[in-house]
Design a protein around this motif. Structure first.
Motif, short mmCIF file in Angstrom:
data_model
loop_
_atom_site.label_atom_id
_atom_site.label_comp_id
_atom_site.label_asym_id
_atom_site.label_seq_id
_atom_site.Cartn_x
_atom_site.Cartn_y
_atom_site.Cartn_z
N LEU A 68 0.82 -1.21 0.00
CA LEU A 68 0.00 0.00 0.00
C LEU A 68 0.86 1.26 0.00
CD1 LEU A 68 -2.84 -0.96 2.53
CD2 LEU A 68 -3.04 -0.71 0.05
N ASP A 69 1.94 1.24 0.77
CA ASP A 69 2.83 2.40 0.84
C ASP A 69 3.50 2.65 -0.51
OD1 ASP A 69 2.23 2.69 3.51
OD2 ASP A 69 4.04 1.68 4.23
N CYS A 70 3.92 1.56 -1.17
CA CYS A 70 4.56 1.71 -2.48
C CYS A 70 3.56 2.21 -3.53
CB CYS A 70 5.15 0.36 -2.93
SG CYS A 70 6.62 -0.13 -1.99
N LEU A 71 2.34 1.70 -3.45
CA LEU A 71 1.30 2.16 -4.37
C LEU A 71 1.01 3.64 -4.16
CD1 LEU A 71 -0.89 1.80 -6.48
CD2 LEU A 71 -2.38 0.83 -4.71
N SER A 72 0.93 4.06 -2.92
CA SER A 72 0.69 5.47 -2.61
C SER A 72 1.78 6.35 -3.20
CB SER A 72 0.64 5.69 -1.09
OG SER A 72 -0.48 5.06 -0.52
N GLU A 73 3.01 5.90 -3.06
CA GLU A 73 4.15 6.65 -3.58
C GLU A 73 4.08 6.73 -5.11
OE1 GLU A 73 9.03 6.37 -3.58
OE2 GLU A 73 7.88 5.33 -2.02
N ARG A 77 -4.10 5.25 -14.05
CA ARG A 77 -4.35 4.19 -15.04
C ARG A 77 -3.06 3.51 -15.49
NH1 ARG A 77 -9.62 3.90 -13.90
NH2 ARG A 77 -10.82 5.74 -14.55
N ASP A 78 -1.92 4.14 -15.28
CA ASP A 78 -0.66 3.56 -15.72
C ASP A 78 -0.02 2.64 -14.69
OD1 ASP A 78 -0.98 5.00 -18.02
OD2 ASP A 78 0.52 6.53 -17.54
N VAL A 79 -0.53 2.63 -13.47
CA VAL A 79 0.05 1.82 -12.41
C VAL A 79 -0.39 0.37 -12.57
CG1 VAL A 79 0.21 1.46 -9.92
CG2 VAL A 79 0.13 3.78 -10.83
N LYS A 80 0.58 -0.54 -12.67
CA LYS A 80 0.29 -1.96 -12.86
C LYS A 80 0.72 -2.76 -11.63
CE LYS A 80 -0.91 -0.89 -17.05
NZ LYS A 80 -2.36 -0.73 -17.36
N ALA A 85 4.43 -4.49 -7.15
CA ALA A 85 5.10 -5.63 -6.51
C ALA A 85 6.62 -5.49 -6.60
CB ALA A 85 4.65 -6.93 -7.18
N ARG A 86 7.10 -5.08 -7.75
CA ARG A 86 8.55 -4.91 -7.93
C ARG A 86 9.09 -3.84 -6.99
NH1 ARG A 86 8.65 -3.69 -13.09
NH2 ARG A 86 8.92 -5.83 -13.81
N LYS A 87 8.35 -2.74 -6.88
CA LYS A 87 8.79 -1.65 -6.01
C LYS A 87 8.81 -2.09 -4.54
CE LYS A 87 7.93 3.27 -5.13
NZ LYS A 87 9.25 3.69 -5.63
N GLN A 131 -2.56 -11.90 -3.23
CA GLN A 131 -2.99 -12.53 -1.97
C GLN A 131 -3.79 -11.54 -1.12
OE1 GLN A 131 0.25 -14.17 0.26
NE2 GLN A 131 0.76 -15.72 -1.28
N TYR A 132 -3.46 -10.27 -1.26
CA TYR A 132 -4.07 -9.25 -0.40
C TYR A 132 -5.06 -8.34 -1.10
CZ TYR A 132 -0.21 -10.81 2.49
OH TYR A 132 0.65 -11.61 3.21
N PHE A 133 -4.95 -8.20 -2.41
CA PHE A 133 -5.84 -7.30 -3.15
C PHE A 133 -6.28 -7.94 -4.46
CE2 PHE A 133 -2.43 -4.89 -1.02
CZ PHE A 133 -3.18 -4.25 -0.04
N PRO A 134 -7.53 -7.74 -4.87
CA PRO A 134 -8.01 -8.33 -6.12
C PRO A 134 -7.37 -7.69 -7.35
CG PRO A 134 -9.65 -6.85 -5.20
CD PRO A 134 -8.59 -7.01 -4.15
N ASP A 135 -7.01 -6.40 -7.23
CA ASP A 135 -6.39 -5.66 -8.33
C ASP A 135 -5.90 -4.33 -7.79
OD1 ASP A 135 -8.77 -4.19 -7.98
OD2 ASP A 135 -9.77 -5.30 -9.59
N VAL A 136 -5.34 -3.50 -8.67
CA VAL A 136 -4.82 -2.19 -8.24
C VAL A 136 -5.95 -1.33 -7.68
CG1 VAL A 136 -3.82 -0.02 -9.04
CG2 VAL A 136 -2.84 -2.18 -9.81
N GLU A 137 -7.10 -1.37 -8.33
CA GLU A 137 -8.23 -0.57 -7.88
C GLU A 137 -8.64 -0.93 -6.45
OE1 GLU A 137 -11.84 0.97 -10.32
OE2 GLU A 137 -12.41 -0.96 -9.49
#
Length: 215
Positions: free
Chosen positions: A25-30, A38-41, A46-48, A58-64
């Motif tokens: 979640l922290d990496c996604l926020s960043e 729309r460009d975040v995959k 995961a790589r970040k 395992q924790y989220f169905p998708d980025v949304e």
């Protein structure tokens, strides 16, 4: 993170799993701060975070789904905005101070959560009810308190009875959110932050009390 955290398949995540989930979640926020939503995959998040897409799923169905988690946490923080209005004096110099502190607090909150709020606004504008509810939750935390402030002033005969408290409060909060999301744009017009905030505070004061601030 407190409380029970579950994986997508319903299992309770352990301490290590919770830490991994929070890191995602922290990496996604960043990433939302520097990349269009729309460009975040998943693979990039995961790589970040130093893990795999399989772990993300395992924790989220998708980025949304992960974005909605971040938005919900932001909305919880937004509930504290009501403290900027509730129980404040809206008479004399107290009203001036209340207006200034509301503007300061509101714009600061928006700046802290700018990235996720842009995504929430986008989702709400596209008709996604989940994002719309989150946006309204944030705005309602202030609208309700401002509505009560106008009603209280009306009861004391300080504000005209013809003023609709909810309409006035809603208009002011919508104005604040619009300006807050456009803060960088004011620089294009040659307006500095130091000049913007007093102008907003004046409008809030006039809207709530119907008068200019006391000097």
């Amino acid at each position: 993170m407190t409380g029970q955290v579950r994986t997508v398949d319903g299992r309770v995540a352990g301490r290590r799993g919770q830490a991994t989930r929070q890191k995602l979640l922290d990496c996604l926020s960043e990433m939302l701060s520097s990349s269009p939503y729309r460009d975040v995959k998943v693979i990039d998040v995961a790589r970040k975070a130093g893990t795999s897409p399989a772990t993300f799923y395992q924790y989220f169905p998708d980025v949304e789904g992960a974005v909605l988690e971040i938005a919900e946490e932001m909305a919880k923080d937004g509930a504290g905005l009501t403290e900027l209005v509730s129980g404040r004096s809206w008479v004399g110099k107290g009203a001036r101070q209340a207006s200034e502190e509301l503007v300061e607090g509101f714009l600061d909150f928006w700046r802290r959560h700018d990235a996720i709020l842009r995504v929430v606004d986008l989702g709400a504008a596209e008709g996604d009810k989940r994002f719309y509810k989150i946006r309204m939750k944030v705005l309602s935390s202030v609208t309700g308190s401002l509505t009560d402030a106008v009603k209280e002033l009306q009861a004391k005969g300080r504000v005209d009875k013809d003023v609709n408290p909810a309409a006035m409060a809603g208009a002011l909060v919508t104005m604040l959110s619009s300006v807050a999301s456009h803060q960088k744009g004011f620089q294009t017009w040659g307006v500095k932050q130091a000049e913007l905030r007093p102008s907003l505070a004046l409008l809030v004061h006039l809207g709530i009390t119907g008068k200019k601030p006391a000097k």
